[in-house]
Design a protein around this motif. Structure first.
Motif, mmCIF file in Angstrom:
data_model
loop_
_atom_site.group_PDB
_atom_site.id
_atom_site.type_symbol
_atom_site.label_atom_id
_atom_site.label_comp_id
_atom_site.label_asym_id
_atom_site.label_seq_id
_atom_site.Cartn_x
_atom_site.Cartn_y
_atom_site.Cartn_z
ATOM 1 N N ARG A 1 1.396 -1.830 -0.128
ATOM 2 C CA ARG A 1 0.049 -0.092 0.254
ATOM 3 C C ARG A 1 1.207 1.641 -0.189
ATOM 4 N NH1 ARG A 1 -2.633 -0.087 5.206
ATOM 5 N NH2 ARG A 1 -0.192 1.318 5.703
ATOM 6 N N ASP A 2 1.593 1.280 0.632
ATOM 7 C CA ASP A 2 2.752 2.470 1.374
ATOM 8 C C ASP A 2 3.829 2.344 -0.896
ATOM 9 O OD1 ASP A 2 2.389 2.569 3.185
ATOM 10 O OD2 ASP A 2 4.035 1.568 4.318
ATOM 11 N N LEU A 3 3.505 1.494 -1.029
ATOM 12 C CA LEU A 3 4.835 1.599 -2.420
ATOM 13 C C LEU A 3 3.928 1.847 -3.174
ATOM 14 C CD1 LEU A 3 6.612 -1.306 -2.274
ATOM 15 C CD2 LEU A 3 7.393 0.640 -2.278
ATOM 16 N N ARG A 4 2.146 1.568 -3.419
ATOM 17 C CA ARG A 4 1.183 2.266 -4.631
ATOM 18 C C ARG A 4 1.224 3.762 -4.304
ATOM 19 N NH1 ARG A 4 -1.135 -2.449 -2.876
ATOM 20 N NH2 ARG A 4 -2.383 -1.298 -1.422
ATOM 21 N N GLU A 5 1.220 4.766 -3.005
ATOM 22 C CA GLU A 5 0.984 5.694 -2.837
ATOM 23 C C GLU A 5 2.153 5.915 -3.172
ATOM 24 O OE1 GLU A 5 -0.009 5.468 1.427
ATOM 25 O OE2 GLU A 5 -2.482 4.659 1.272
ATOM 26 N N LEU A 6 2.658 5.868 -2.784
ATOM 27 C CA LEU A 6 4.716 6.631 -3.315
ATOM 28 C C LEU A 6 4.530 7.038 -5.537
ATOM 29 C CD1 LEU A 6 7.276 4.760 -1.932
ATOM 30 C CD2 LEU A 6 6.640 7.240 -1.638
ATOM 31 N N GLY A 7 3.594 5.911 -5.686
ATOM 32 C CA GLY A 7 3.158 5.831 -7.737
ATOM 33 C C GLY A 7 3.855 4.893 -8.165
ATOM 34 N N PRO A 8 2.689 4.652 -8.773
ATOM 35 C CA PRO A 8 2.661 3.779 -10.180
ATOM 36 C C PRO A 8 4.340 3.373 -10.326
ATOM 37 C CG PRO A 8 2.616 5.244 -10.847
ATOM 38 C CD PRO A 8 2.830 6.317 -9.997
ATOM 39 N N VAL A 9 5.699 3.719 -10.657
ATOM 40 C CA VAL A 9 6.837 3.658 -11.512
ATOM 41 C C VAL A 9 7.335 4.185 -10.483
ATOM 42 C CG1 VAL A 9 8.150 3.177 -13.281
ATOM 43 C CG2 VAL A 9 5.523 3.585 -13.562
ATOM 44 N N LEU A 10 8.070 3.417 -9.584
ATOM 45 C CA LEU A 10 9.418 3.937 -8.517
ATOM 46 C C LEU A 10 10.509 3.499 -9.235
ATOM 47 C CD1 LEU A 10 7.341 3.240 -5.861
ATOM 48 C CD2 LEU A 10 7.841 5.161 -6.416
#
Length: 476
Positions: free
Chosen positions: A91-100
């Motif tokens: 969830r936290d990674l999705r909130e950071l953005g779609p492509v990291l």
């Protein structure tokens, strides 16, 4: 069969002498974009400080998220707490953005739509042997990695198309109907063993007694392999798959190489035996198919070897994780377990929700065939993206209330998860895995309505391939 193809990788020849099954026709493009030191990382997991200081910059233009933040989340995901419950970290990674961005020049892809599009698009390729040859990293020179490049998993078109068509729809309805009695009988026998062990000890390890044994018993029977060899093959399979992990240790990679050599030795002898003593079986049938397709007998044998080794390993490793995961999730949601006990016809829907909620594979890699924009980020040719299947399956833009485990999902096709990948490399054994899991769940519900987990599951420290190393249960 002569020894040529079977000995080639062990003698560490120059890549130019590889069999024609390894995409060599695609191998002479010059390097482009940042080199990738691993399938998601490096030969051994560097400390966060080393990753943060990596001189490899993410592709530009990129997201505003720095690699320090991404590394922090990956470190938490690899922790025992993260292994037990990765969903908050996804969830936290999705909130950071779609492509990291990652420090090694790759990118994490967190959203369902983008993961699905990469899996299906010809703009993206698997890490074949040509790509690995262009990488400046020992990570890709290991025997296990080189072997993977010659299997269906590591082939790109047109080589993948040729090999995939040679086996057709390998687990079609007719094959599954023929295997139904084998799977059902194996389930009954394993549940008898589980019942006996619980009677003796009070509880028992579900993974080792049932989860590991069901897929190897079924695929071993289908391939007509000696049952006495199953323990060795199971151990080799578990060791081998580690080479595909995110940031594997050097020790783990060395173990994967030894396992790959063991699998090579074993299945080479199987093919030699079927050549000398043809049967009315699957492997002999593949040999006849490839004899008609390939004039060179060595190349025909090599093709069958890589099909055989890949289908065996893939059939065992992922399904062995699916089985205890299924029991664990239903134990955590007792109302839904009771629903399956009351109506075993709910088993197929329950299996699909398990596959969505906690699939055996949480991450897969692809590389850009050319400079490509993905989610507003420029990905250079040859750069890797890490498709976070576990995160994509919990994307609220695709699934309603994704954090809720619900076997009663309606109004959406619950099979539209990415547990089996997608596109040309969609899992060839998906139908068999579903059959095995469904029949096992029905058997558990009918025989052991009081089944429950007695000790929390233990997990291997992995990010890509989930593996429960222990989970004890009682049957009443």
């Amino acid at each position: 069969m002569t020894a040529g193809w079977a000995e080639w990788p062990l003698r560490r020849r120059s890549p130019s002498t590889a069999p024609t099954t390894d995409n060599r026709s695609e191998a002479r493009r010059p390097p482009a974009g940042p080199r990738n030191p691993g399938a998601g990382g490096a030969p051994s997991p560097p400390a966060p400080s080393e990753l943060e200081e990596s001189p490899v910059a993410p592709a530009a233009p990129t997201t505003a998220v720095g690699t320090r933040t991404v590394v922090s989340h990956l470190s938490r995901l690899r922790s025992p707490k993260g292994q037990a419950d990765p969903l908050p970290h996804y969830r936290d990674l999705r909130e950071l953005g779609p492509v990291l961005p990652t420090p090694w020049g790759g990118h994490l892809v967190t959203r369902h739509a983008l993961v699905d599009s990469v899996l299906r698009s010809r703009k993206w390729r698997t890490t074949d042997s040509a790509w690995k040859e262009r990488q400046d990293s020992d990570r890709w020179n290991g025997f296990a990695q080189q072997e993977l490049s010659r299997t269906l998993q590591g082939l790109n078109s047109p080589h993948h198309t040729r090999h995939r068509r040679s086996i057709g729809n390998v687990f079609d309805r007719a094959t599954l109907a023929g295997l139904h009695a084998v799977v059902a009988g194996t389930v009954d026998g394993l549940l008898d063993t589980l019942q006996d062990r619980v009677a003796e000890e009070g509880d028992a390890d579900f993974g080792s007694l049932v989860g590991d044994q069901l897929p190897i018993e079924v695929i071993g029977s289908w391939l007509d392999l000696p049952r006495a060899d199953y323990p060795k093959l199971l151990w080799l399979t578990h060791e081998h798959v580690v080479c595909q992990e995110l940031l594997p240790t050097a020790t783990a990679l060395a173990g994967a190489d030894r396992a790959a050599e063991g699998l090579r030795d074993y299945f080479t002898e199987v093919i030699r035996d079927r050549r000398a003593h043809p049967r009315d079986d699957v492997i002999s049938g593949w040999l006849r198919t490839w004899d008609a397709m390939e004039e060179d007998r060595e190349q025909a044998d090599a093709a069958v070897f890589y099909l055989l080794m890949f289908l065996f390993v893939a059939s065992v490793e992922t399904t062995a994780t699916l089985m205890p995961t299924m029991v664990h999730l239903l134990d955590r949601h007792r109302d839904q377990w009771r629903a399956v006990v009351a109506d075993p016809d709910l088993a197929p829907a329950a299996v699909e929700e398990v596959l969505r909620y906690d699939p055996p594979i949480h991450m897969a890699g692809r590389v850009a065939a050319r400079d490509t924009e993905l989610g507003g980020v420029l990905i250079p040719k040859d750069a890797m993206v890490h498709l976070m299947i576990g995160s994509a399956n919990h994307d609220p833009d695709h699934h309603r209330d994704p954090a809720t485990f619900d076997i009663h999902r309606t109004g959406e096709r619950i099979s539209l998860h990415l547990a089996f990948g997608g596109g040309a490399h969609f899992c060839v054994g998906a139908a068999l895995a579903r059959q095995e899991a469904t029949l096992l769940l029905r058997g558990l519900a009918e025989r052991f309505p009081g089944l429950h987990v007695t000790a929390p599951p233990q997990y291997a420290q992995r990010v890509a391939f989930r593996r429960l190393t222990g989970m004890r249960v009682s049957t009443g």
